[in-house]
Design a protein around this motif. Sequence first.
Motif, PDB file in Angstrom:
ATOM      1  N   GLY A  50      26.795  62.224  57.743  1.00 43.07           N
ATOM      2  CA  GLY A  50      26.104  60.973  57.639  1.00 43.07           C
ATOM      3  C   GLY A  50      26.536  60.408  56.340  1.00 43.07           C
ATOM      4  N   CYS A  51      25.973  59.009  56.348  1.00 43.80           N
ATOM      5  CA  CYS A  51      25.986  58.303  54.956  1.00 43.80           C
ATOM      6  C   CYS A  51      24.775  57.460  54.912  1.00 43.80           C
ATOM      7  N   VAL A  52      24.347  57.313  53.395  1.00 45.17           N
ATOM      8  CA  VAL A  52      23.144  56.609  53.166  1.00 45.17           C
ATOM      9  C   VAL A  52      23.420  55.838  51.982  1.00 45.17           C
ATOM     10  N   ASN A  53      22.703  54.992  51.511  1.00 44.37           N
ATOM     11  CA  ASN A  53      22.585  54.182  50.335  1.00 44.37           C
ATOM     12  C   ASN A  53      22.149  55.074  49.321  1.00 44.37           C
ATOM     13  N   CYS A  54      22.196  54.549  48.171  1.00 42.31           N
ATOM     14  CA  CYS A  54      21.868  55.315  46.883  1.00 42.31           C
ATOM     15  C   CYS A  54      20.182  55.304  46.883  1.00 42.31           C
ATOM     16  N   GLU A  55      19.498  54.093  47.034  1.00 40.27           N
ATOM     17  CA  GLU A  55      18.193  54.107  46.739  1.00 40.27           C
ATOM     18  C   GLU A  55      17.506  55.123  48.220  1.00 40.27           C
ATOM     19  N   GLU A  56      18.265  55.151  49.053  1.00 41.83           N
ATOM     20  CA  GLU A  56      17.449  56.004  50.394  1.00 41.83           C
ATOM     21  C   GLU A  56      17.829  57.667  49.857  1.00 41.83           C
ATOM     22  N   ALA A  57      19.025  57.847  49.414  1.00 40.42           N
ATOM     23  CA  ALA A  57      19.220  59.191  48.917  1.00 40.42           C
ATOM     24  C   ALA A  57      18.141  59.648  47.860  1.00 40.42           C
ATOM     25  N   ALA A  58      18.177  58.826  46.834  1.00 41.86           N
ATOM     26  CA  ALA A  58      17.451  59.186  45.660  1.00 41.86           C
ATOM     27  C   ALA A  58      15.857  59.525  45.920  1.00 41.86           C
ATOM     28  N   ASN A  59      15.332  58.659  46.999  1.00 40.01           N
ATOM     29  CA  ASN A  59      14.094  58.667  47.227  1.00 40.01           C
ATOM     30  C   ASN A  59      13.498  59.488  48.477  1.00 40.01           C
ATOM     31  N   TRP A  60      14.482  60.069  49.245  1.00 41.69           N
ATOM     32  CA  TRP A  60      14.530  60.826  50.363  1.00 41.69           C
ATOM     33  C   TRP A  60      13.632  61.985  50.204  1.00 41.69           C
TER      34      TRP A  60
ATOM     35  N   GLU B 241      26.749  53.786  45.137  1.00 42.43           N
ATOM     36  CA  GLU B 241      26.367  52.901  46.234  1.00 42.43           C
ATOM     37  C   GLU B 241      26.103  53.478  47.555  1.00 42.43           C
ATOM     38  N   PHE B 242      27.022  54.270  47.836  1.00 44.57           N
ATOM     39  CA  PHE B 242      26.916  55.129  49.086  1.00 44.57           C
ATOM     40  C   PHE B 242      27.181  56.466  48.780  1.00 44.57           C
ATOM     41  N   CYS B 243      26.381  57.302  49.637  1.00 43.87           N
ATOM     42  CA  CYS B 243      26.399  58.893  49.349  1.00 43.87           C
ATOM     43  C   CYS B 243      26.745  59.343  50.840  1.00 43.87           C
ATOM     44  N   TRP B 244      27.933  59.942  50.730  1.00 47.67           N
ATOM     45  CA  TRP B 244      28.504  60.781  51.887  1.00 47.67           C
ATOM     46  C   TRP B 244      27.697  62.187  51.745  1.00 47.67           C
ATOM     47  N   LEU B 245      26.918  62.471  52.875  1.00 47.27           N
ATOM     48  CA  LEU B 245      26.282  63.575  53.026  1.00 47.27           C
ATOM     49  C   LEU B 245      27.115  64.809  53.586  1.00 47.27           C
ATOM     50  N   CYS B 246      27.420  66.050  52.827  1.00 41.22           N
ATOM     51  CA  CYS B 246      28.130  66.927  53.120  1.00 41.22           C
ATOM     52  C   CYS B 246      27.495  68.295  53.489  1.00 41.22           C
ATOM     53  N   GLU B 247      27.760  69.027  54.285  1.00 37.43           N
ATOM     54  CA  GLU B 247      27.257  70.304  54.667  1.00 37.43           C
ATOM     55  C   GLU B 247      28.451  71.223  55.140  1.00 37.43           C
ATOM     56  N   ASN B 248      28.177  72.646  55.325  1.00 35.51           N
ATOM     57  CA  ASN B 248      29.015  73.542  55.916  1.00 35.51           C
ATOM     58  C   ASN B 248      30.390  73.538  55.255  1.00 35.51           C
ATOM     59  N   PRO B 249      30.164  73.772  53.796  1.00 36.85           N
ATOM     60  CA  PRO B 249      31.461  73.978  52.965  1.00 36.85           C
ATOM     61  C   PRO B 249      32.340  75.230  53.286  1.00 36.85           C
ATOM     62  N   ARG B 250      33.695  75.138  53.451  1.00 35.75           N
ATOM     63  CA  ARG B 250      34.716  76.158  53.660  1.00 35.75           C
ATOM     64  C   ARG B 250      35.868  75.842  52.850  1.00 35.75           C
TER      65      ARG B 250
ATOM     66  N   GLY C 100      20.665  52.332  55.567  1.00 40.51           N
ATOM     67  CA  GLY C 100      19.516  51.899  56.255  1.00 40.51           C
ATOM     68  C   GLY C 100      18.780  52.707  57.362  1.00 40.51           C
ATOM     69  N   SER C 101      19.179  53.695  57.559  1.00 37.25           N
ATOM     70  CA  SER C 101      18.555  54.438  58.841  1.00 37.25           C
ATOM     71  C   SER C 101      17.314  55.183  58.206  1.00 37.25           C
ATOM     72  N   ILE C 102      17.090  55.364  56.907  1.00 41.29           N
ATOM     73  CA  ILE C 102      15.796  56.214  56.372  1.00 41.29           C
ATOM     74  C   ILE C 102      15.287  55.345  55.380  1.00 41.29           C
ATOM     75  N   SER C 103      15.601  54.010  55.370  1.00 43.77           N
ATOM     76  CA  SER C 103      15.008  52.992  54.293  1.00 43.77           C
ATOM     77  C   SER C 103      13.731  53.073  54.233  1.00 43.77           C
ATOM     78  N   ALA C 104      12.794  52.929  55.357  1.00 46.56           N
ATOM     79  CA  ALA C 104      11.273  52.912  55.467  1.00 46.56           C
ATOM     80  C   ALA C 104      11.054  54.306  54.760  1.00 46.56           C
ATOM     81  N   GLN C 105      11.500  55.559  55.000  1.00 43.84           N
ATOM     82  CA  GLN C 105      11.021  56.600  54.406  1.00 43.84           C
ATOM     83  C   GLN C 105      11.256  56.561  52.999  1.00 43.84           C
ATOM     84  N   ALA C 106      12.258  56.041  52.327  1.00 45.84           N
ATOM     85  CA  ALA C 106      12.625  55.908  50.968  1.00 45.84           C
ATOM     86  C   ALA C 106      11.726  55.003  50.454  1.00 45.84           C
ATOM     87  N   ARG C 107      11.176  53.890  51.008  1.00 45.09           N
ATOM     88  CA  ARG C 107      10.384  53.011  50.391  1.00 45.09           C
ATOM     89  C   ARG C 107       9.085  53.639  50.136  1.00 45.09           C
TER      90      ARG C 107
END
Length: 265
Positions: free
Chosen positions: A99-109, A123-132, A186-193
Amino acid sequence: MTGLRKPEMVNYTNPCLTMHQPWASLLVYGIKRIEGRSWPAPITGRLWIHAAGKVPERATIKAMEDFYREIYGLDGITDVEFPQHYPVSRLLGCVEVVGCVNCEEAANWKVLPEGVRLEAQTEFCWLCENPRKLVVPFEMRGYPGIYSLEKKIYDAASRGLLPIKSPLPVKFPLPDPHDPFSLKPGSISAQAREKKSSVVEKSSSLSVAIAAALAAATQVNKNDEDLQINIMQNREPYSFRSQSMNKSVEEDGFDEGTSDLAERK
């Protein structure tokens, strides 16, 4: 989640992203968990990582390794095993973009470890898992933006992947567990606030590490012009790219976001 994408996303076939070193290897080794960009992730699922041809300076490697030592230390991880080598002009491996969220959301999640939240610097944070990583990195040239791997390279690379045990694996929770595309700006903006006060307080050593990483990233970005010219001279046309993505590449420049820290000072 490999292969999944939203209907409006560009129809990439085995999408790949070229990044500067040391950021490329840090991502494939699971040390780097957020890939920062000035544009939102156009894909969800497997993303192949290719290292650009510029050989990283020792000072740049040291600055980024010091930065990650500091932020992992916040979460109690004191022994981070960094790559022994940072190869260039090679396909290194892959990650899963969940997924991808904005900076404020990720910094305050609030559900994320402190160190991960400090990776949110663009500005945008690409969320990465499962490195190979690839057992043997493939020599190949890269292109600006996201592009599709050639089938023969993909077929060979997909057989040579090894899972990576990252120092602190992170699972980014979906806002809607039934929707694999629900983790978007924007999907976790409420949690970030609700948790703005959770922004990590920086010690002096951490502040120094962040400043050095910022300087290293900024310097790399300033030197991108020659690399951009070199790549574009050897670039083959890609008819599958949308006009909007081409516009992003033209505006942002090649690989402008691989250095997570370059945009936020």
